[in-house]
Design an enzyme around this catalytic site. Structure first.
Site, PDB file in Angstrom:
ATOM      1  N   ASP A  82     -43.403   4.029   5.966  1.00 56.66           N
ATOM      2  CA  ASP A  82     -44.268   3.166   6.183  1.00 56.66           C
ATOM      3  C   ASP A  82     -45.202   3.992   5.383  1.00 56.66           C
ATOM      4  O   ASP A  82     -45.236   5.548   6.042  1.00 56.66           O
ATOM      5  CB  ASP A  82     -45.031   2.661   7.709  1.00 56.66           C
ATOM      6  N   ASP A 104     -46.467   4.727  -1.359  1.00 47.29           N
ATOM      7  CA  ASP A 104     -47.781   4.682  -1.703  1.00 47.29           C
ATOM      8  C   ASP A 104     -48.881   5.381  -2.621  1.00 47.29           C
ATOM      9  O   ASP A 104     -49.100   6.793  -2.030  1.00 47.29           O
ATOM     10  CB  ASP A 104     -48.311   5.026  -0.543  1.00 47.29           C
ATOM     11  N   GLU A 134     -47.961  -0.137  -3.281  1.00 47.78           N
ATOM     12  CA  GLU A 134     -48.973  -0.649  -3.571  1.00 47.78           C
ATOM     13  C   GLU A 134     -49.810  -0.327  -4.394  1.00 47.78           C
ATOM     14  O   GLU A 134     -49.586   0.588  -5.164  1.00 47.78           O
ATOM     15  CB  GLU A 134     -49.447  -0.439  -2.079  1.00 47.78           C
ATOM     16  N   HIS A 180     -56.556  -1.252   7.258  1.00 46.63           N
ATOM     17  CA  HIS A 180     -56.790  -1.096   7.796  1.00 46.63           C
ATOM     18  C   HIS A 180     -57.428  -0.980   9.106  1.00 46.63           C
ATOM     19  O   HIS A 180     -58.391  -0.071   9.571  1.00 46.63           O
ATOM     20  CB  HIS A 180     -55.956   0.638   8.299  1.00 46.63           C
ATOM     21  N   GLY A 181     -57.109  -0.156  10.531  1.00 47.75           N
ATOM     22  CA  GLY A 181     -57.596   0.195  12.256  1.00 47.75           C
ATOM     23  C   GLY A 181     -58.073  -1.436  12.299  1.00 47.75           C
ATOM     24  O   GLY A 181     -57.862  -2.735  12.231  1.00 47.75           O
ATOM     25  N   ALA A 212     -52.873  -6.291   8.642  1.00 46.34           N
ATOM     26  CA  ALA A 212     -52.533  -7.473   9.015  1.00 46.34           C
ATOM     27  C   ALA A 212     -52.401  -8.089  10.064  1.00 46.34           C
ATOM     28  O   ALA A 212     -53.123  -8.483  11.414  1.00 46.34           O
ATOM     29  CB  ALA A 212     -51.367  -8.369   8.653  1.00 46.34           C
TER      30      ALA A 212
HETATM   31  P1  13P Z   1     -53.380  -2.976  11.331  1.00 42.45           P
HETATM   32  O1  13P Z   1     -54.494  -1.568  10.697  1.00 42.45           O
HETATM   33  O2  13P Z   1     -54.108  -3.954  10.718  1.00 42.45           O
HETATM   34  O3  13P Z   1     -52.669  -2.956  12.083  1.00 42.45           O
HETATM   35  O4  13P Z   1     -52.660  -2.623   9.915  1.00 42.45           O
HETATM   36  C1  13P Z   1     -51.055  -1.727   9.980  1.00 42.45           C
HETATM   37  C2  13P Z   1     -50.725  -1.347   8.403  1.00 42.45           C
HETATM   38  O5  13P Z   1     -50.671  -1.818   7.365  1.00 42.45           O
HETATM   39  C3  13P Z   1     -49.271  -0.575   8.641  1.00 42.45           C
HETATM   40  O6  13P Z   1     -48.876  -0.073   7.223  1.00 42.45           O
HETATM   41  O1  G3H Z   2     -51.080   1.824   7.681  1.00 39.21           O
HETATM   42  C1  G3H Z   2     -51.307   3.212   8.793  1.00 39.21           C
HETATM   43  C2  G3H Z   2     -50.439   2.859  10.411  1.00 39.21           C
HETATM   44  O2  G3H Z   2     -51.111   2.467  10.810  1.00 39.21           O
HETATM   45  C3  G3H Z   2     -50.166   3.907  10.177  1.00 39.21           C
HETATM   46  O3  G3H Z   2     -50.646   4.917  10.954  1.00 39.21           O
HETATM   47  O4  G3H Z   2     -50.191   6.875  10.250  1.00 39.21           O
HETATM   48  O5  G3H Z   2     -51.798   7.153  12.275  1.00 39.21           O
HETATM   49  O6  G3H Z   2     -49.537   6.648  11.989  1.00 39.21           O
HETATM   50  P1  G3H Z   2     -50.351   5.999  11.109  1.00 39.21           P
HETATM   51 ZN    ZN Z   3     -50.814  -0.444   6.146  1.00 40.14          ZN
END
Ligand code: 13P
Ligand code: G3H
Ligand code: ZN
Length: 307
Positions: A82, A104, A134, A180-181, A212
């Site tokens: 990710d 990304d 992205e 995010h968040g 999401a």
């Molecule tokens: P959330 O913070 O909405 O859960 O999004 C997670 C995400 O996009 C991970 O790539």
């Molecule tokens: O999109 C980000 C995810 O919530 C992962 O978060 O980089 O703190 O593991 P992190």
């Molecule tokens: Zn993300």
């Protein structure tokens, strides 16, 4: 059951009109909670691992845990990097068994993003690994005041079409107003659905919704009740997720909802039974709550029975 590619899971979702959850994992309890739910629902799943998760748990541990979960439960799953930003890390994941990676480079100017993404596609496709990229930046639409600012931050459908053709990516994450968040919207939750529709019409590949999490009320309530300072958190409404899926989203990224569930459950045990020192009694309920969250997600996304 070996891991399958992101392309295989998302291609079917695209053809049949549903979405698959990409759930972030950081430890065994999170992985097991998700696995139990998708097995029960016979749903495919994407285990999402951030660079931060790899630094925390270690690449070898992550891969071994995920392989064990997949073999033990007999589920259909992809292992996905990710928000990959570091090329060496992306290469390590590709070489050590990930079946999908995200590059990304969305913070870079369009042409540079295109160049970086093309480089990753070349390396990943040579090993049969799928690639997600992205376009645009993740930011709530309501914070954007002018049309020009909106155009500068959110995905440009014409650019998206060119990007997909020239990079050969397998899935695209278009910025349409999520972030995010746990605090995504101050006022009304708004996503740019017109933009999403145009991107899908132009690109015709699986699309991904980052940021999401929906911050379910019952999950937030527990976290707040037991002292979590997350009051006022707001996610993407479930209706908006459904609409996004109808318009071509096939991968829905969820991390925050799992974090809230985990922290709420742990806080509850520590508050109600402060004498408890058995880690299994502290982390077990968190694993159970993650299971419940994922059961609900599979219902929402329509991926049950699609494994
Ligand atoms: P959330 O913070 O909405 O859960 O999004 C997670 C995400 O996009 C991970 O790539
Ligand atoms: O999109 C980000 C995810 O919530 C992962 O978060 O980089 O703190 O593991 P992190
Ligand atoms: Zn993300």
């Amino acid at each position: 059951m070996p891991l399958v590619t992101g392309k295989e899971i998302l291609g079917k979702a695209d053809r049949e009109g549903y979405a698959v959850g990409a759930f972030n994992i950081n430890n065994m309890e999170i992985l097991q909670g998700i696995t139990r739910a998708v097995k029960e629902k016979a749903s495919p799943v994407i285990f999402a691992v951030s660079e931060g998760a790899i630094k925390y748990a270690g690449l070898k541990y992550i891969i071994a845990m995920v392989r064990t979960a997949v073999e033990d439960a007999g589920i259909t799953a992809a292992l996905h990097l990710d928000h990959g930003q570091n090329l060496e890390m992306i290469k390590s994941c590709i070489e050590s068994g990930f079946t999908s990676v995200m590059i990304d480079a969305s913070h870079l100017p369009f042409e540079d993003n295109l160049k970086e993404t093309r480089k990753v596609v070349e390396i990943a496709h040579a090993r049969g690994v799928s690639v997600e990229a992205e376009l645009g930046r993740l930011k709530g639409v309501e914070d954007i005041i002018s049309v020009s600012e909106r155009d500068a931050i959110l995905v440009d459908p014409d650019e998206a079409k060119r990007f997909v053709v020239e990079t050969g990516i397998d899935s695209l994450a278009p910025a349409i107003g999520t972030s995010h968040g746990a605090f995504k919207f101050k006022g009304e939750a708004k996503l740019d659905f017109d933009r999403l529709k145009k991107v899908k019409e132009g690109c015709r590949i699986p699309l991904v919704l980052h940021g999401a999490s929906s911050v379910p009320e019952w999950v937030l309530e527990k976290a707040v009740k037991y002292g979590g300072q997350v009051k006022g958190a707001r996610g993407v409404p479930e209706e908006a997720i459904k609409k996004a899926i109808a318009l071509g989203i096939n991968k829905v990224n969820v991390d925050t909802d799992l974090r809230l569930a985990l922290v709420g459950a742990i806080r509850e045990v520590l508050t109600e039974t402060p004498q408890e020192i058995d880690p299994r009694k502290i982390l077990g309920p968190a694993r159970d709550l993650i299971y419940k969250v994922v059961m609900e997600k599979v219902e929402l996304l329509g991926s049950g029975g699609k494994a």
